[in-house]
Design a protein around this motif. Structure first.
Motif, mmCIF file in Angstrom:
data_model
loop_
_atom_site.group_PDB
_atom_site.id
_atom_site.type_symbol
_atom_site.label_atom_id
_atom_site.label_comp_id
_atom_site.label_asym_id
_atom_site.label_seq_id
_atom_site.Cartn_x
_atom_site.Cartn_y
_atom_site.Cartn_z
ATOM 1 N N UNK A 137 20.924 -0.342 -13.511
ATOM 2 C CA UNK A 137 20.514 1.045 -13.364
ATOM 3 C C UNK A 137 19.184 1.344 -14.233
ATOM 4 N N UNK A 138 18.282 2.034 -13.654
ATOM 5 C CA UNK A 138 16.997 2.214 -14.365
ATOM 6 C C UNK A 138 17.019 3.389 -15.310
ATOM 7 N N UNK A 139 18.040 4.180 -15.514
ATOM 8 C CA UNK A 139 18.084 5.197 -16.266
ATOM 9 C C UNK A 139 19.509 4.690 -17.231
ATOM 10 N N UNK A 140 19.690 3.704 -17.909
ATOM 11 C CA UNK A 140 20.612 3.443 -18.706
ATOM 12 C C UNK A 140 20.888 4.221 -19.893
ATOM 13 N N UNK A 144 21.142 10.006 -20.618
ATOM 14 C CA UNK A 144 20.184 11.013 -20.556
ATOM 15 C C UNK A 144 20.162 12.167 -21.486
ATOM 16 N N UNK A 145 20.343 11.627 -22.940
ATOM 17 C CA UNK A 145 20.329 12.760 -23.806
ATOM 18 C C UNK A 145 19.257 12.535 -24.734
ATOM 19 N N UNK A 146 18.208 11.647 -24.412
ATOM 20 C CA UNK A 146 16.915 12.128 -25.233
ATOM 21 C C UNK A 146 17.230 11.442 -26.575
ATOM 22 N N UNK A 167 19.779 8.801 -28.968
ATOM 23 C CA UNK A 167 19.364 7.791 -29.660
ATOM 24 C C UNK A 167 20.014 7.895 -31.160
ATOM 25 N N UNK A 208 27.824 12.293 -17.938
ATOM 26 C CA UNK A 208 26.243 11.926 -18.277
ATOM 27 C C UNK A 208 25.683 13.379 -18.815
ATOM 28 N N UNK A 209 24.743 13.258 -19.497
ATOM 29 C CA UNK A 209 23.644 14.237 -19.696
ATOM 30 C C UNK A 209 23.985 15.255 -20.843
ATOM 31 N N UNK A 217 31.823 5.108 -9.596
ATOM 32 C CA UNK A 217 30.567 4.744 -9.844
ATOM 33 C C UNK A 217 30.437 3.299 -10.216
ATOM 34 N N UNK A 269 25.400 4.199 -15.155
ATOM 35 C CA UNK A 269 24.426 3.989 -16.020
ATOM 36 C C UNK A 269 24.873 3.445 -17.328
ATOM 37 N N UNK A 286 35.108 16.779 -10.934
ATOM 38 C CA UNK A 286 35.090 15.873 -12.300
ATOM 39 C C UNK A 286 35.127 16.745 -13.481
ATOM 40 N N UNK A 287 34.066 17.516 -13.280
ATOM 41 C CA UNK A 287 33.488 18.299 -14.653
ATOM 42 C C UNK A 287 34.389 19.635 -15.054
#
Lengths: 412, 412
Positions: free
Chosen positions: A59-62, A91-93, A97, A126-127, A190, A236, A410-411
């Protein structure tokens, strides 16, 4: 996450007893990331000298942990693994990290190693920013309780929508010395091509150079996880890691591996396929395990692509849920794969009964065994393309109301 | 087929009144192919000189009627169209080809034309022999009743799992002369890239050379049906045909079409998109119509591929069914498309509210309008890739229990 516990998959298999692996201690804790009243944080510690190999999502958005592991893998050495469930840290920017760095730093301090020798994985929503301070707060006490017999707890600690824990054990000979390989996995949705499971962690007491371990792992993942699909969606966070502690007293394995690792590779591949199929057996809402064998394609690659097209077809999967041997939908899926196929040479069998041969229904075929087969838990579909000698196999599950129930809320 | 009538889609739109098209008469009959107590056979007759254009499924296992139409299209002329519902005449071998020939021969005899001027389409179950003698037995009486005002009946007669009939009318000027374009469509599942609808038939009184008509149709289908998906499955029977009777008294159009057909092309494209969206509105089990706009991709082709990956993701579609603005799953789907994407430049909006920007959640974004938007019938998702100027749009519907209900028991 689903507020109420999901019923256990009818395809579940019992959790095997996992023996201690020399050089591995592990344990779990409740860090309260998302779930209440259950363990959601897993820590493994490996002996000095442990080598590591890994395969990750395409996946390009790991997620941030995948980025971390890819970089750490370059060193080829591992001393610890930290896994959390409930938040995927994807996807947490920059906060994502930072969370990865802080977790690795904390684990490295406890274990006494470099942060780059700590491997990380996260699974869940995610996110949303991962509250890593909950992880780092829980790690010291957890580190004090690590033990060799913690595999069952770890198999449960990494679950999200899984309905049963997944583990597998194999042994192999390297020279005359028996080595043991133990693995755990999680994943139920997924789950798709290019790394089917979300997370899978394997440890062995074998002493295997990192490059040889990587080559064996890559080949095994291609023949197992990459041939399974639940819903065609690709996570991801998909991660498979193998840790080789080197505690077994076998002769030295050359850097390139080679013949000496033949039995080890076979055992590891067998373990990977076993875990991959356990993940499919826990496919969200799954009531049936489906195996699709394609023969007679122009190439093996073409056969595999056709098998995956059938495995990913919602119309094939809902027909199987309805216990309908709808071979017309199988023909449709063959045709949509975009691979060489000739309608008038195509044959389709369900449960070993050829219903369609060379472009048409088999006149007067016996429907009774087909109907009986479709009522079972394990469905076998065979398709012969009639053009060449390419073979491929894919595994999936049926598509049921349970999938909608789980993923529509799910959420909440 | 579904034994009980399905509830009408909440996304249904009213059937417009379709005026007569000069040079077209049509009608329906109950041939008893599969359904009881409803019309399942549609016949259209076109004036001599009618030109035709067509676009068909790219599925490698097309039905016999698709093979027939592809061959017939080479002549560029049409006098009749015969459509049956309930049996797709796909994967039926020689009996399937015989059925097509017999039906075309019978219609040609009634209309007084060559069999190759008869176009055919079938929709329904795959892999069962089409009882074409039921068609040919019903055709003579049906031919005797053809009338100019039969469009509503035809729109209903071609339905299978559709819950509402679909038609659209547009007008355009060629020179100073107004021409009319009328179209009907059917389809609600197995609706995917490379020809989204199963069947769509359009007629106009314009006089358009076949080659120009084909070019306009191809462009319009690429911008409409090929941008929609219900379940990622591609039918073996997808067919769009346009018939131009040439009865309108406008100046002669040159063979290559050109500027004179600009308004006509625009009107035809508009009609195609209208019908394509009606098909999505009737997606099996659909409760919500979803539009996905992708901007900022490296190319338009890349943007379109990403938009379709989002539209085809079961996890995105079930989240929408659950009214959950789960942008994490949208990120996952962007990543699995395999197109250039940089997680840290990605932005996602739902209903016009940007929830994620350049790789992370927008701090303190107002969730209220997003929650309200998700409760509506028409959902808008926007994704900016942040890499270039490529734009693309896809339409789909949500994935609900209704889809499983319909497709788990289609043949029972």
């Amino acid at each position: 996450m689903a507020a109420k516990a999901l019923p256990v998959s009818p395809l579940a298999v019992p959790l095997p007893a996992v023996p201690p692996i020399a050089g591995v201690t592990l344990g779990v804790a409740a860090a309260g990331i998302r779930y209440k009243g259950r363990n959601d944080l897993t820590l493994m510690q490996f002996a000095p000298g442990t080598t590591v190999a890994g395969v990750f999502t395409r996946n390009k958005c790991p997620g941030a942990p995948v980025d971390w592991c890819r970089a750490a893998l370059k060193g080829g050495k591992a001393r610890a693994l930290v896994v959390n469930a409930g938040n995927a840290n994807v996807f947490t920017g920059k906060p994502g990290r930072d969370a990865v760095q802080a977790t690795a730093d904390a684990a490295a301090g406890l274990v006494g190693c470099k942060p780059r020798e700590v491997f990380l994985a996260s699974t869940g929503v995610i996110g949303e920013t991962l509250p890593h301070e909950k992880l780092t707060a829980a790690l010291p006490a957890l580190h004090g309780q690590l033990a060799a017999d913690g595999w069952e707890g770890a198999a449960r600690g990494i679950m999200t929508t899984d309905t049963f824990p997944k583990a597998c054990v194999r042994t192999a000979l390297i020279g005359d010395t028996e080595v043991t390989i133990a693995g755990i996995a999680k994943g139920s949705g997924m789950v798709a091509p290019d790394m089917a499971t979300m997370l899978c962690f394997i440890a062995t007491d074998a002493k295997v150079p990192a490059a040889a371990l990587q080559a064996i792992l890559k080949k095994g993942v291609d023949a197992s996880f990459n041939r399974t699909t639940v819903d065609s969606d690709t996570s991801t966070s998909d991660t498979v890691l193998v840790f080789a502690t080197g505690q077994a007293k076998h002769p030295r394995v050359p850097a390139e591996g080679g013949a000496m690792l033949k039995g080890f590779a076979r055992a590891l591949h067998d373990l990977l396929l076993d875990l991959a199929l356990q993940v499919v057996r826990d496919g969200e809402g799954a009531q049936k395990l489906v195996r699709i064998d394609v023969t007679g394609a122009t190439t093996a690659r073409s056969a595999q692509k056709i098998a995956m097209a059938i495995a990913n077809s919602p119309l094939v999967k809902t027909a199987i849920a309805g216990e309908d041997a709808n071979w017309g939908r199988i023909v449709m899926a063959v045709g949509k794969a975009g691979e060489p196929a000739d309608r008038d040479r195509l044959s389709v069998a369900v449960g070993g009964t050829w219903m369609a041969r060379e472009g048409g229904v088999v006149p007067g075929y016996d429907e009774a065994p087909v109907v009986a087969h479709m009522k079972g838990r394990e469905i076998e579909i065979a398709v012969d393309i009639g053009l060449g000698r390419g073979k491929g196999t894919a595994w999936t599950c049926d598509l049921t109301h349970g999938y909608i129930d789980i993923n529509g809320s799910y959420r909440s």
